[in-house]
Design a protein around this motif. Structure first.
Motif, mmCIF file in Angstrom:
data_model
loop_
_atom_site.group_PDB
_atom_site.id
_atom_site.type_symbol
_atom_site.label_atom_id
_atom_site.label_comp_id
_atom_site.label_asym_id
_atom_site.label_seq_id
_atom_site.Cartn_x
_atom_site.Cartn_y
_atom_site.Cartn_z
ATOM 1 N N GLU A 3 33.237 -59.220 14.798
ATOM 2 C CA GLU A 3 32.756 -60.126 13.695
ATOM 3 C C GLU A 3 31.401 -59.768 13.124
ATOM 4 N N LYS A 4 30.594 -58.703 13.968
ATOM 5 C CA LYS A 4 29.463 -57.988 13.287
ATOM 6 C C LYS A 4 29.554 -56.869 12.915
ATOM 7 N N ALA A 5 30.932 -56.585 12.489
ATOM 8 C CA ALA A 5 31.113 -55.105 11.592
ATOM 9 C C ALA A 5 30.776 -55.456 10.229
ATOM 10 N N PHE A 6 30.323 -54.325 9.418
ATOM 11 C CA PHE A 6 29.986 -54.608 8.325
ATOM 12 C C PHE A 6 31.124 -53.818 7.370
ATOM 13 N N GLN A 7 31.715 -54.408 6.516
ATOM 14 C CA GLN A 7 33.184 -53.803 5.762
ATOM 15 C C GLN A 7 32.586 -53.389 4.381
ATOM 16 N N PHE A 8 33.100 -52.048 4.350
ATOM 17 C CA PHE A 8 32.635 -51.365 3.146
ATOM 18 C C PHE A 8 34.141 -51.216 2.630
ATOM 19 N N LYS A 9 34.237 -50.782 1.177
ATOM 20 C CA LYS A 9 35.536 -50.771 0.597
ATOM 21 C C LYS A 9 36.584 -49.752 1.338
ATOM 22 N N GLU A 10 36.002 -48.503 2.015
ATOM 23 C CA GLU A 10 36.825 -47.651 2.556
ATOM 24 C C GLU A 10 36.811 -47.587 4.025
ATOM 25 N N PHE A 11 35.691 -48.004 4.589
ATOM 26 C CA PHE A 11 35.225 -47.931 6.143
ATOM 27 C C PHE A 11 34.704 -49.194 6.559
ATOM 28 N N SER A 12 34.682 -49.280 8.003
ATOM 29 C CA SER A 12 33.734 -50.474 8.279
ATOM 30 C C SER A 12 32.673 -49.932 9.182
ATOM 31 N N ILE A 13 31.758 -50.463 9.545
ATOM 32 C CA ILE A 13 30.777 -49.998 10.234
ATOM 33 C C ILE A 13 30.494 -51.031 11.652
ATOM 34 N N GLU A 14 30.553 -50.620 12.913
ATOM 35 C CA GLU A 14 30.182 -51.662 14.012
ATOM 36 C C GLU A 14 28.796 -51.172 14.245
ATOM 37 N N GLN A 15 27.832 -52.147 14.304
ATOM 38 C CA GLN A 15 26.509 -51.956 14.426
ATOM 39 C C GLN A 15 25.729 -52.624 15.422
ATOM 40 N N ASP A 16 26.462 -53.252 16.323
ATOM 41 C CA ASP A 16 25.914 -54.333 17.344
ATOM 42 C C ASP A 16 25.122 -53.526 18.526
ATOM 43 N N ARG A 17 25.378 -52.259 18.601
ATOM 44 C CA ARG A 17 24.325 -51.341 19.789
ATOM 45 C C ARG A 17 23.357 -50.617 19.084
ATOM 46 N N CYS A 18 23.359 -50.597 17.673
ATOM 47 C CA CYS A 18 22.305 -49.717 16.957
ATOM 48 C C CYS A 18 21.031 -50.703 16.795
ATOM 49 N N ALA A 19 20.189 -50.064 16.933
ATOM 50 C CA ALA A 19 18.620 -50.701 16.526
ATOM 51 C C ALA A 19 18.340 -50.523 15.100
ATOM 52 N N MET A 20 18.997 -49.507 14.605
ATOM 53 C CA MET A 20 18.743 -49.432 13.148
ATOM 54 C C MET A 20 20.138 -49.895 12.324
ATOM 55 N N LYS A 21 20.167 -51.342 11.817
ATOM 56 C CA LYS A 21 21.042 -51.730 11.111
ATOM 57 C C LYS A 21 21.245 -51.266 9.907
ATOM 58 N N ILE A 22 22.542 -51.453 9.062
ATOM 59 C CA ILE A 22 22.580 -51.098 7.950
ATOM 60 C C ILE A 22 21.785 -51.890 6.956
ATOM 61 N N GLY A 23 21.129 -50.904 5.915
ATOM 62 C CA GLY A 23 20.103 -51.717 4.962
ATOM 63 C C GLY A 23 20.353 -50.901 3.818
ATOM 64 N N THR A 24 19.475 -51.194 2.722
ATOM 65 C CA THR A 24 19.404 -50.909 1.407
ATOM 66 C C THR A 24 19.198 -49.402 1.379
ATOM 67 N N ASP A 25 18.143 -48.898 2.343
ATOM 68 C CA ASP A 25 17.746 -47.550 2.324
ATOM 69 C C ASP A 25 19.126 -46.425 2.457
ATOM 70 N N GLY A 26 19.638 -46.812 3.442
ATOM 71 C CA GLY A 26 20.717 -45.952 3.986
ATOM 72 C C GLY A 26 21.868 -45.841 2.659
ATOM 73 N N VAL A 27 22.266 -47.145 2.415
ATOM 74 C CA VAL A 27 23.292 -47.095 1.266
ATOM 75 C C VAL A 27 22.674 -46.275 0.303
ATOM 76 N N LEU A 28 21.483 -46.549 -0.331
ATOM 77 C CA LEU A 28 21.184 -45.809 -1.628
ATOM 78 C C LEU A 28 21.180 -44.386 -1.417
ATOM 79 N N LEU A 29 20.595 -43.756 -0.295
ATOM 80 C CA LEU A 29 20.789 -42.320 -0.132
ATOM 81 C C LEU A 29 22.002 -41.779 0.070
ATOM 82 N N GLY A 30 23.030 -42.548 0.584
ATOM 83 C CA GLY A 30 24.399 -41.943 0.850
ATOM 84 C C GLY A 30 24.963 -41.935 -0.508
#
Length: 247
Positions: A3-30
């Protein structure tokens, strides 16, 4: 998928074990990182969940996309996110500190044609999370400069980057002048700068930077994310539309 996975259009991100969660900075840069040179080899330094490497795998046919992560839990989660994607055969994650990786790889004949990094720093987020399943607390998004000082980052990049390659990063705007001056000491010069505001009336918070070993005229621009709360500008939507489900 949890349930904690972040779903993008073509992939999903599991992030429950990561201190650095998905944020605007990473998406902007990518989404912003230049692929004009059509790189065949890419390195993502401090990959965290693997977000940026996955975004570049979606955007680029590059055969080699390496990622580097020092935290064991984040490393394992990035590997899982890579394996669950459509591009697992092109993505590889190393579990090592950046200085160790540079020491090991700097003498390799083949250098990376694109290096990208959302480096560690502590700064309030640009915008609130786009999903309740993403960052729930600003504290969870804390990033500390001491984990990878800019001098170590730029110095290492200068040893791993192809002579015609490009280095892309995002940093607090207040660090821009010093970062560019530091990069010049390693022979890296800005080619493109995009300064980011949360809204038109807010101050510039981030600088997206593209460096090369060649001195050239700098292409400068500005990006505003929101008109009002969750009312995004056309420029921002155009940049990230291939990734976010709701844009």
């Amino acid at each position: 998928m949890s349930e904690k996975a972040f779903q993008f259009k073509e992939f999903s991100i599991e992030q429950d074990r990561c201190a650095m969660k998905i944020g605007t900075d990473g998406v902007l840069l990518g989404a912003w990182a230049s692929l004009e040179q059509q790189p065949d080899s890419i390195l993502d330094i401090g990959t965290g969940t693997g977000l940026i490497a996955l975004m570049l795998a979606q955007r680029s046919p590059a055969l080699l996309i390496d990622a580097l992560e020092i935290d064991e839990d984040a490393y394992e989660q990035a590997v899982e996110n890579f394996e669950q994607s459509n591009w697992g055969d092109r993505l590889f994650c190393y579990h090592a500190a950046f200085d160790e990786f540079v020491e090991e790889m700097q003498d390799e004949e083949d250098k990376y044609e694109l290096i990208i990094s959302n480096p560690p720093f502590y700064e309030p987020p640009l915008t609130p999370p786009m999903s309740e399943n993403s960052i729930s607390s600003a504290r969870q998004n804390a990033r500390f400069y001491d984990a990878l000082p800019f001098s170590e980052l730029i110095g290492g990049v200068s040893k791993l980057l192809h002579p015609q390659g490009e280095f892309n990063t995002i940093i607090p705007h207040k660090e821009e002048t010093g970062f560019i001056a530091l990069a010049s000491k390693f022979g890296l010069f800005p080619k493109q700068i995009t300064r980011v505001r949360g809204t038109r009336s807010s101050e510039i918070k981030r600088s997206l930077l593209n460096f090369t070993f060649n001195k050239t005229s700098i292409e400068e621009s500005e990006l505003i994310i929101e008109i009002s709360r969750h009312n995004y500008t056309d420029a921002y939507k155009k940049l990230v539309k291939d990734f976010y489900l709701k844009l």
